[in-house]
Design a protein around this motif. Structure first.
Motif, PDB file in Angstrom:
ATOM      1  N   UNK A 105      51.192  33.111  33.621  1.00  0.00           N
ATOM      2  CA  UNK A 105      51.765  34.779  33.170  1.00  0.00           C
ATOM      3  C   UNK A 105      52.994  34.678  32.907  1.00  0.00           C
ATOM      4  N   UNK A 106      53.589  36.028  31.996  1.00  0.00           N
ATOM      5  CA  UNK A 106      54.969  36.078  32.081  1.00  0.00           C
ATOM      6  C   UNK A 106      55.576  36.566  33.400  1.00  0.00           C
ATOM      7  N   UNK A 107      54.922  37.338  34.376  1.00  0.00           N
ATOM      8  CA  UNK A 107      55.333  37.410  35.705  1.00  0.00           C
ATOM      9  C   UNK A 107      55.417  36.204  36.489  1.00  0.00           C
ATOM     10  N   UNK A 108      54.430  35.255  36.487  1.00  0.00           N
ATOM     11  CA  UNK A 108      54.884  33.977  36.986  1.00  0.00           C
ATOM     12  C   UNK A 108      56.097  33.317  36.531  1.00  0.00           C
ATOM     13  N   UNK A 109      56.268  33.072  35.212  1.00  0.00           N
ATOM     14  CA  UNK A 109      57.442  32.576  34.586  1.00  0.00           C
ATOM     15  C   UNK A 109      58.805  33.209  35.072  1.00  0.00           C
ATOM     16  N   UNK A 168      59.654  37.004  44.496  1.00  0.00           N
ATOM     17  CA  UNK A 168      58.486  37.613  45.245  1.00  0.00           C
ATOM     18  C   UNK A 168      57.737  38.634  44.431  1.00  0.00           C
ATOM     19  N   UNK A 169      58.860  39.415  43.700  1.00  0.00           N
ATOM     20  CA  UNK A 169      58.111  40.625  43.151  1.00  0.00           C
ATOM     21  C   UNK A 169      57.331  40.319  42.028  1.00  0.00           C
ATOM     22  N   UNK A 170      57.596  39.200  41.368  1.00  0.00           N
ATOM     23  CA  UNK A 170      56.949  38.679  40.236  1.00  0.00           C
ATOM     24  C   UNK A 170      55.792  37.716  40.430  1.00  0.00           C
ATOM     25  N   UNK A 171      55.852  36.847  41.221  1.00  0.00           N
ATOM     26  CA  UNK A 171      55.072  35.771  41.493  1.00  0.00           C
ATOM     27  C   UNK A 171      54.509  35.675  42.763  1.00  0.00           C
ATOM     28  N   UNK A 172      53.513  34.833  43.138  1.00  0.00           N
ATOM     29  CA  UNK A 172      52.751  34.894  44.301  1.00  0.00           C
ATOM     30  C   UNK A 172      53.670  33.917  45.415  1.00  0.00           C
ATOM     31  N   UNK A 173      53.495  34.132  46.602  1.00  0.00           N
ATOM     32  CA  UNK A 173      54.337  33.320  47.455  1.00  0.00           C
ATOM     33  C   UNK A 173      53.942  31.824  47.430  1.00  0.00           C
ATOM     34  N   UNK A 174      52.623  31.567  47.063  1.00  0.00           N
ATOM     35  CA  UNK A 174      52.279  30.142  46.944  1.00  0.00           C
ATOM     36  C   UNK A 174      53.017  29.411  45.874  1.00  0.00           C
ATOM     37  N   UNK A 175      53.629  30.272  44.686  1.00  0.00           N
ATOM     38  CA  UNK A 175      54.482  29.752  43.823  1.00  0.00           C
ATOM     39  C   UNK A 175      55.755  29.491  44.092  1.00  0.00           C
ATOM     40  N   UNK A 176      56.521  30.517  44.739  1.00  0.00           N
ATOM     41  CA  UNK A 176      57.518  30.817  45.110  1.00  0.00           C
ATOM     42  C   UNK A 176      58.331  30.057  46.354  1.00  0.00           C
TER      43      UNK A 176
END
Length: 354
Positions: free
Chosen positions: A17-21, A86-94
């Motif tokens: 998603x755009x937030x994840x990017x 962390x405001x845009x993506x889940x902790x598992x990603x960041x």
């Protein structure tokens, strides 16, 4: 049959998603800043320890060292980027992308010289392989990370944080951290790296959850939905400040008492593992994924761990030299503090370089 299988794969993987990017870009930027800050802070601590009381024994002479403040400023820039991620993506990603900062500590990409220019560290071919493993593992996690949960108010985050499962987890974490501080720091803080790093990692998992909650509140506020009127926003802010101060204090002690080769991988493994666990409990990240995605993420995480271990296990090898077990030496065996980084988990004050 093949088309059916391919279609199933495309259905299960819907892209980022755009937030994840946005979170990904911010997390990578954070790793660049934080990786550089470790090197600068380390030099500042060594320089301050040469003229005053070391941080590892309770001294604060590093507060008067400009080089340490440059490192802290760089780290703060990285933490701000990390905060936003962390405001845009889940902790598992960041969180697992923090392994990229370890690569920066090993090799200065900007000038294409390894960081032995600053800390006298050399990158062996196995170090290159370790970097590659970290990148592959990070890419695997990025491609299979869950989509960010849609949250419309800080009250929703508060409800997640006050559910019985996470309250039980938070109680265990706080209890374990207090027990380490009261019971083990006075006796074993100077001899066992797990004490300081354990405190940093335990408190860190709670700080990340609070940082994410505060980041979501600020993101919603900037988008037009003011969250600053909710007392829960300020509770999360207080938790963030308390946890960050605690982490910084004990991380300074760990860096000043033990070598980076020991501190970095242990801190990364413990902090990342506890943060992922906290995120899974609080935000229920895995509830939005299937078994294949979860297993793939864990494989990516294990790949990063392997690369991190390889980086630090072979960091003092030079090309053409045989693989030799690292010499067990004290952190302060050399006056300049630039000795070989291979040390055990416990300091050996009686052993010195010839």
């Amino acid at each position: 049959m093949a088309e059916s299988g391919g279609g199933g794969w495309r259905d299960s993987y819907k892209g980022m998603s755009s937030d994840n990017i946005k979170g990904l870009v911010l997390a990578i930027s954070s790793s660049l800043f934080i990786g550089a800050s470790f090197i600068v802070k380390k030099k500042g601590l060594k320089k301050a320890g040469a003229t005053g009381t070391r941080a590892g024994v309770g001294g604060y002479s590093y507060l008067y060292e400009p080089l340490w403040w440059i490192g802290v400023t760089t780290m703060l820039l990285g933490e701000i980027a990390n905060f936003a991620a962390y405001a845009f993506a889940p902790a598992i990603l960041v969180t697992p992308l923090g392994a990229l900062s370890i690569i920066i500590r090993q090799e200065n990409i900007t000038y294409y010289y390894s960081s032995h220019i600053i800390l006298l560290e050399k990158l062996h071919i196995f170090g290159v392989l370790g970097c590659a493993l970290c990148v592959v593992g990070s890419t695997t996690i990025v491609l299979h990370a869950p989509q960010e949960q849609e949250i419309g108010s800080v009250l929703e985050v508060w409800n997640l944080a006050t559910e019985p499962a996470f309250m039980f987890y938070a109680s265990l974490i706080i209890g374990a951290a207090v027990f380490l501080i009261v019971r083990y720091v006075p006796q074993y803080g100077q001899t066992n790296v797990m004490v300081y790093i354990g405190i940093c990692s335990l408190v860190g998992s709670l700080s990340v959850m609070s940082v994410k909650a505060l980041g979501i509140a600020l993101k919603l506020t900037f988008s037009g939905t003011n969250q600053l009127f909710y007392p829960q926003t300020w509770v999360f802010t207080l938790v963030v400040l308390t946890c960050v101060v605690t982490q910084l204090n004990y991380l300074n002690k760990a860096l000043d008492t033990f070598n980076t080769a020991i501190v970095s991988p242990i801190y990364y493994v413990m902090f990342t593992s506890l943060t992922i666990l906290a995120s899974v409990i609080m935000f229920k990240d895995w509830d939005r994924q299937n078994g294949t995605q979860i297993v793939t993420e864990m494989c990516g995480f294990v790949t990063i761990l392997s690369g991190t271990f390889l980086l630090h296990r072979t960091k003092d090898m030079v090309e053409g030299s045989p693989v030799i077990l690292p010499v067990r030496i004290s952190k302060h065996a050399d006056e300049d503090g630039f000795e070989s980084e291979g040390i055990p988990l416990r300091r050996q004050e009686s052993l010195r370089l010839p």
